[in-house]
Design a protein around this motif. Sequence first.
Motif, short mmCIF file in Angstrom:
data_model
loop_
_atom_site.label_atom_id
_atom_site.label_comp_id
_atom_site.label_asym_id
_atom_site.label_seq_id
_atom_site.Cartn_x
_atom_site.Cartn_y
_atom_site.Cartn_z
N VAL A 1 0.99 -1.75 -0.34
CA VAL A 1 -0.10 -0.34 0.07
C VAL A 1 0.69 1.36 -0.13
N SER A 2 0.34 2.70 -0.08
CA SER A 2 0.75 3.24 -0.27
C SER A 2 1.01 4.22 1.68
N ILE A 3 2.01 4.99 1.43
CA ILE A 3 2.24 5.39 3.01
C ILE A 3 0.87 5.84 3.46
N ALA A 4 -0.05 6.96 2.71
CA ALA A 4 -0.44 7.68 2.60
C ALA A 4 -2.08 7.20 3.00
N GLY A 5 -2.14 5.20 2.29
CA GLY A 5 -2.84 4.30 2.86
C GLY A 5 -2.59 4.04 4.02
N LEU A 6 -1.39 3.40 4.41
CA LEU A 6 -0.85 3.39 5.70
C LEU A 6 -2.17 4.66 7.23
N GLU B 1 -10.39 -4.97 6.01
CA GLU B 1 -11.04 -4.17 4.75
C GLU B 1 -10.16 -2.69 4.94
N TRP B 2 -9.31 -2.14 5.31
CA TRP B 2 -8.64 -0.35 4.58
C TRP B 2 -7.30 -2.07 3.98
N LEU B 3 -6.78 -3.00 4.59
CA LEU B 3 -5.31 -2.88 3.98
C LEU B 3 -6.47 -3.37 2.50
N LEU B 4 -7.42 -4.12 2.59
CA LEU B 4 -7.47 -4.79 1.12
C LEU B 4 -8.26 -3.53 -0.08
N ARG B 5 -8.94 -2.92 0.91
CA ARG B 5 -9.38 -1.73 -0.40
C ARG B 5 -7.80 -1.38 -0.87
N VAL C 1 -2.79 3.21 10.43
CA VAL C 1 -1.26 2.46 10.90
C VAL C 1 -0.08 4.19 10.92
N THR C 2 0.03 4.14 12.48
CA THR C 2 0.95 5.49 12.24
C THR C 2 2.58 5.49 12.60
N ALA D 1 0.48 -10.60 10.76
CA ALA D 1 -0.67 -10.50 11.47
C ALA D 1 -1.54 -9.33 10.73
N LEU D 2 -1.14 -8.46 10.44
CA LEU D 2 -1.97 -7.43 9.87
C LEU D 2 -2.23 -8.51 7.91
N LYS D 3 -1.50 -8.66 7.23
CA LYS D 3 -1.59 -9.19 6.01
C LYS D 3 -2.63 -10.77 6.22
N SER D 4 -2.48 -11.46 7.16
CA SER D 4 -3.31 -12.12 7.68
C SER D 4 -4.64 -12.30 7.88
#
Length: 134
Positions: A71-76, A99-103, A81-82, A92-95
């Motif tokens: 993802v992009s840094i803005a997407g983080l 929803e935000w990660l998929l988007r 995620v800051t 763990a986030l990948k597994s």
Amino acid sequence: MTSHQNTQTMKPATAAKKLGVYLEATPAEFQEGVVSRAELAALQAEPPQWLLELRDLGPHPRPVVAAKLGVSIAGLARGGVTEALTTEQIEALKSEGPEWLLRERATQAEVRKETARIKEKKADEAAQSRGARS
């Protein structure tokens, strides 16, 4: 007239960025000193154990976290995620696949596709203009 060659140095934050590591996780002597270009090259060529561990386990700076998540840094930031994350937290986030990660991954894929389309279009236009000049 003699010229003196000054050794170029950089702040630890710059060196950490170039090494792809989170500054706050580096040893105190790295954080408190300055890094010459020669020292940076040596760290890149033969990384010490602390650097190998940081690159492997983290915590990782946001650009590295974003790249590992696709993802992009803005997407983080949009995903909340800051902070720097460890490799374990990233996995763990990948597994979990929130929803935000998929988007954000879908958005990033669209951006890459559009970038490739524009690059191809520019290459075609350049080829056509070269052909018109011949």
